[in-house]
Design an enzyme around this catalytic site. Structure first.
Site, PDB file in Angstrom:
ATOM      1  N   SER A 215      -8.327  -4.875   4.839  1.00 50.44           N
ATOM      2  CA  SER A 215      -8.796  -4.773   4.054  1.00 50.44           C
ATOM      3  C   SER A 215      -9.248  -6.403   3.182  1.00 50.44           C
ATOM      4  CB  SER A 215      -8.084  -3.780   2.913  1.00 50.44           C
ATOM      5  OG  SER A 215      -7.891  -2.194   3.465  1.00 50.44           O
TER       6      SER A 215
ATOM      7  N   ASP B 287       1.083  -1.254  -0.132  1.00 45.61           N
ATOM      8  CA  ASP B 287       0.218   0.006  -0.367  1.00 45.61           C
ATOM      9  C   ASP B 287       0.860   0.986  -0.229  1.00 45.61           C
ATOM     10  OD1 ASP B 287      -2.126   1.224  -0.107  1.00 45.61           O
ATOM     11  OD2 ASP B 287      -2.854   1.807   1.696  1.00 45.61           O
ATOM     12  N   GLY B 288       0.136   2.540  -0.313  1.00 42.97           N
ATOM     13  CA  GLY B 288       1.131   3.613  -0.755  1.00 42.97           C
ATOM     14  C   GLY B 288       1.844   4.014  -1.868  1.00 42.97           C
TER      15      GLY B 288
ATOM     16  N   ASN C  33     -10.766  -2.608  -4.887  1.00 41.70           N
ATOM     17  CA  ASN C  33     -10.200  -1.981  -6.066  1.00 41.70           C
ATOM     18  C   ASN C  33     -11.314  -1.227  -7.297  1.00 41.70           C
ATOM     19  OD1 ASN C  33      -6.755  -2.519  -5.151  1.00 41.70           O
ATOM     20  ND2 ASN C  33      -8.164  -1.337  -4.198  1.00 41.70           N
TER      21      ASN C  33
ATOM     22  N   TRP D 251       2.787   7.561  -2.386  1.00 36.65           N
ATOM     23  CA  TRP D 251       4.308   7.654  -3.068  1.00 36.65           C
ATOM     24  C   TRP D 251       4.547   8.991  -4.207  1.00 36.65           C
ATOM     25  CZ3 TRP D 251       7.325   7.429  -7.692  1.00 36.65           C
ATOM     26  CH2 TRP D 251       8.193   7.176  -7.342  1.00 36.65           C
TER      27      TRP D 251
ATOM     28  N   GLY E 216       0.246   4.738  -4.261  1.00 36.42           N
ATOM     29  CA  GLY E 216      -1.004   6.423  -4.812  1.00 36.42           C
ATOM     30  C   GLY E 216       0.394   7.224  -4.337  1.00 36.42           C
TER      31      GLY E 216
ATOM     32  N   ARG F 179       2.428  -4.200   6.369  1.00 39.53           N
ATOM     33  CA  ARG F 179       1.574  -3.608   5.555  1.00 39.53           C
ATOM     34  C   ARG F 179       2.137  -2.108   5.426  1.00 39.53           C
ATOM     35  NH1 ARG F 179      -5.132  -2.601   4.655  1.00 39.53           N
ATOM     36  NH2 ARG F 179      -4.840  -0.416   3.227  1.00 39.53           N
TER      37      ARG F 179
HETATM   38  C1  IPE Z   1      -5.166  -2.598  -0.244  1.00 37.71           C
HETATM   39  O1  IPE Z   1      -5.406  -1.524  -0.415  1.00 37.71           O
HETATM   40  C2  IPE Z   1      -5.589  -3.466  -1.431  1.00 37.71           C
HETATM   41  C3  IPE Z   1      -4.270  -3.861  -1.874  1.00 37.71           C
HETATM   42  C4  IPE Z   1      -3.261  -3.184  -1.129  1.00 37.71           C
HETATM   43  C5  IPE Z   1      -4.043  -4.428  -3.581  1.00 37.71           C
HETATM   44  P1  IPE Z   1      -6.006   0.031  -0.949  1.00 37.71           P
HETATM   45  O2  IPE Z   1      -5.925   0.885  -0.807  1.00 37.71           O
HETATM   46  O3  IPE Z   1      -7.251  -0.781  -1.389  1.00 37.71           O
HETATM   47  O4  IPE Z   1      -6.592  -0.454   0.895  1.00 37.71           O
HETATM   48  P2  IPE Z   1      -7.784   0.598   1.961  1.00 37.71           P
HETATM   49  O5  IPE Z   1      -8.289   1.142   0.526  1.00 37.71           O
HETATM   50  O6  IPE Z   1      -6.713   2.189   2.435  1.00 37.71           O
HETATM   51  O7  IPE Z   1      -8.457  -0.060   3.202  1.00 37.71           O
HETATM   52  C1  IPE Z   2      -1.578   0.056  -3.648  1.00 38.20           C
HETATM   53  O1  IPE Z   2      -0.983   1.637  -3.767  1.00 38.20           O
HETATM   54  C2  IPE Z   2      -1.709  -0.874  -5.008  1.00 38.20           C
HETATM   55  C3  IPE Z   2      -2.530  -0.713  -5.062  1.00 38.20           C
HETATM   56  C4  IPE Z   2      -4.119  -0.678  -4.228  1.00 38.20           C
HETATM   57  C5  IPE Z   2      -3.495  -1.037  -6.010  1.00 38.20           C
HETATM   58  P1  IPE Z   2      -2.300   2.518  -3.392  1.00 38.20           P
HETATM   59  O2  IPE Z   2      -3.027   2.643  -4.977  1.00 38.20           O
HETATM   60  O3  IPE Z   2      -4.079   2.502  -2.794  1.00 38.20           O
HETATM   61  O4  IPE Z   2      -1.721   3.782  -2.824  1.00 38.20           O
HETATM   62  P2  IPE Z   2      -2.381   4.773  -2.406  1.00 38.20           P
HETATM   63  O5  IPE Z   2      -3.158   3.752  -0.593  1.00 38.20           O
HETATM   64  O6  IPE Z   2      -3.599   5.336  -2.440  1.00 38.20           O
HETATM   65  O7  IPE Z   2      -1.286   5.847  -1.175  1.00 38.20           O
HETATM   66 MG    MG Z   3      -4.363   2.451  -0.439  1.00 37.49          MG
END
Ligand code: IPE
Ligand code: IPE
Ligand code: MG
Length: 249
Positions: free
Chosen positions: A205, A29-30, A77, A34, A32, A197
């Protein structure tokens, strides 16, 4: 410091090789955030996230960790913009194709969990090809969760079991934890010992709800694209300080 702890190619000397998690799961996660921190589109975060994953997989091989399972796309997602969903699906397809030769070479055994029936035919084919090409490999068991939801996985398992009961193949009394586990997408994989995580979120999640029953949970503020060997080393050090009781005194 010894060369081992600086290069981190070999197992760092402060880790006990006999007490490593055999199966590590990660909620990547993270990506976006980053990208946002750098004024880049979210997609760049996903690209860098893929590079971080590649190095983590190699690290598992180098350090003797037998199984790695990562959350790449949740059933929730799909609620993201069409642009982002399309980008991710294309990225997955490209990666399964571009990384296949290396996975074969490195002995990686690939598995993909989730509801694959609803992926595009071309992604499905790329997954199928990569799974088939690596199915006899003896190295790291690498499982990618795509269109995966823990609740949905349990529902699918229940539907299969109920069908077997209706057909008279099994009795209701035959349904136990082992039988249910065997009908999950992760059948044959041991439960994860450690769940990592990134990005500081303290939630599961909908990931591996059944399988994480006794996993040790490690949350780090590091964003996934920055999760490197050094960060993994920290996670493993933290894991080795835990006292796993499994309900016992
Ligand atoms: C969990 O991350 C799913 C994946 C890493 C693929 P999300 O970004 O979708 O989770 P939430 O929305 O913060 O719970
Ligand atoms: C995890 O990173 C990748 C997926 C869920 C596909 P995010 O896309 O959720 O990144 P943030 O949480 O928005 O930073
Ligand atoms: Mg996320």
């Amino acid at each position: 410091m010894t060369p081992n702890t600086t290069s981190l190619i070999e197992l760092p000397t402060d880790l006990d090789g006999t007490q490593l998690p055999q199966h590590v799961a990660a909620i990547m996660d993270g990506n976006g955030r980053w990208a946002k921190q750098r004024g880049l589109p979210r997609m760049m975060g996903h690209k860098r996230g893929a590079a971080a994953l590649k190095d983590l997989l190699r690290c598992c091989k180098d350090w003797g960790i037998g199984a790695l399972t990562v959350y790449a796309f949740s059933t929730e997602n799909w609620g993201r913009s069409m642009e982002e969903v399309d980008f991710l699906m294309t990225l997955f397809e490209n990666l399964f194709q571009a990384e296949l030769a290396e996975m074969v070479l490195e002995g990686v055994k690939l598995e993909v969990v989730g509801d694959l029936a609803h992926l595009s035919p071309s992604l499905y084919r790329a997954i199928d090809r990569a799974k088939t090409a690596t199915q006899h490999n003896q190295g790291v068991r690498f499982t990618v969760a795509i269109n995966y939801g823990g609740r949905q996985e349990i529902v699918r398992a229940c539907q299969t079991i109920a069908t077997q009961v209706r057909a008279g193949e099994i009795e209701v009394a035959d349904i136990d934890e082992n039988l249910l586990s065997e009908h999950l997408d992760t059948a044959n994989l041991p439960d994860p010992d450690l769940l990592i995580r990134t990005s500081g979120e303290m939630r599961i999640s909908n990931f591996l709800l059944w399988q994480l029953a006794y996993a040790e949970i490690y949350v780090t503020d590091t964003l996934w694209p920055d999760f490197d060997r050094r960060a993994f080393h920290q996670a493993l050090l933290n894991y080795q300080q835990r006292h796993r009781r499994f309900g016992k005194a």
